[in-house]
Write a protein that holds these residues in place. Structure first.
Motif, PDB file in Angstrom:
ATOM      1  N   GLY A  63       0.801  -1.217   0.000  1.00  0.00           N
ATOM      2  CA  GLY A  63       0.000   0.000   0.000  1.00  0.00           C
ATOM      3  C   GLY A  63       0.835   1.269   0.000  1.00  0.00           C
ATOM      4  O   GLY A  63       2.017   1.260  -0.341  1.00  0.00           O
ATOM      5  N   TYR A  64       0.181   2.360   0.416  1.00  0.00           N
ATOM      6  CA  TYR A  64       0.777   3.690   0.423  1.00  0.00           C
ATOM      7  C   TYR A  64       0.994   4.145   1.853  1.00  0.00           C
ATOM      8  O   TYR A  64       0.220   3.817   2.752  1.00  0.00           O
ATOM      9  N   TRP A  65       2.033   4.959   2.050  1.00  0.00           N
ATOM     10  CA  TRP A  65       2.260   5.582   3.350  1.00  0.00           C
ATOM     11  C   TRP A  65       3.129   6.816   3.172  1.00  0.00           C
ATOM     12  O   TRP A  65       3.768   7.003   2.155  1.00  0.00           O
ATOM     13  N   LEU A  66       3.105   7.654   4.185  1.00  0.00           N
ATOM     14  CA  LEU A  66       3.984   8.822   4.224  1.00  0.00           C
ATOM     15  C   LEU A  66       5.296   8.378   4.849  1.00  0.00           C
ATOM     16  O   LEU A  66       5.317   7.851   5.960  1.00  0.00           O
ATOM     17  N   SER A  67       6.372   8.589   4.130  1.00  0.00           N
ATOM     18  CA  SER A  67       7.668   8.123   4.597  1.00  0.00           C
ATOM     19  C   SER A  67       8.392   9.216   5.363  1.00  0.00           C
ATOM     20  O   SER A  67       8.407  10.380   4.968  1.00  0.00           O
ATOM     21  N   GLU A  68       8.995   8.802   6.459  1.00  0.00           N
ATOM     22  CA  GLU A  68       9.864   9.683   7.233  1.00  0.00           C
ATOM     23  C   GLU A  68      11.270   9.110   7.272  1.00  0.00           C
ATOM     24  O   GLU A  68      12.114   9.548   8.039  1.00  0.00           O
ATOM     25  N   SER A  69      11.514   8.116   6.416  1.00  0.00           N
ATOM     26  CA  SER A  69      12.779   7.396   6.407  1.00  0.00           C
ATOM     27  C   SER A  69      13.499   7.598   5.081  1.00  0.00           C
ATOM     28  O   SER A  69      12.952   7.328   4.011  1.00  0.00           O
TER      29      SER A  69
END
Length: 118
Positions: A63-69
């Protein structure tokens, strides 16, 4: 700001609120579509717009996610680059076939007075 632009910005803002942070919380496109009451294609267009506005939306088969990495973003970028290069490779044979047609004469392309049967 135009009405269409402000509506687009509101939808992108809503999208960002719905997409979770972190790969472990990835959300499938179908679920995003249901939450936003939009079809999959429309959601994908808004994801593209959000990315163009600088939101770090990444995705994989989960799926989709907001990345902070940084590592996730690099992995996603490399995956997208590989897919783009693969698509470019896939069109090469078609391009070669089209180039072969450039030197051929078609019976339907003859001008009045030209006769290929002579």
């Amino acid at each position: 700001m135009s009405m269409q632009r402000s509506t687009t910005n509101r939808v992108v803002e809503t999208l960002i609120l719905v997409i979770p942070k972190g790969a472990e919380n990835a959300i499938h496109l179908k679920e995003l579509s249901e939450k936003l009451h939009m079809n999959d294609g429309t959601v994908k267009r808004y994801i593209k717009l959000a990315r163009q506005q600088g939101y770090r939306i990444v995705s994989n088969s989960k799926g989709y996610w907001l990345s902070e990495s940084k590592e996730e973003m690099i992995k996603w970028r490399n995956m997208m680059r590989k897919q783009a290069l693969s698509r470019l490779e896939a069109i090469k044979p078609i391009n070669n076939s089209l180039n072969d047609y450039d030197g051929q004469i078609s019976l339907t392309d003859t001008k009045k007075g030209d006769c290929l049967n002579e």
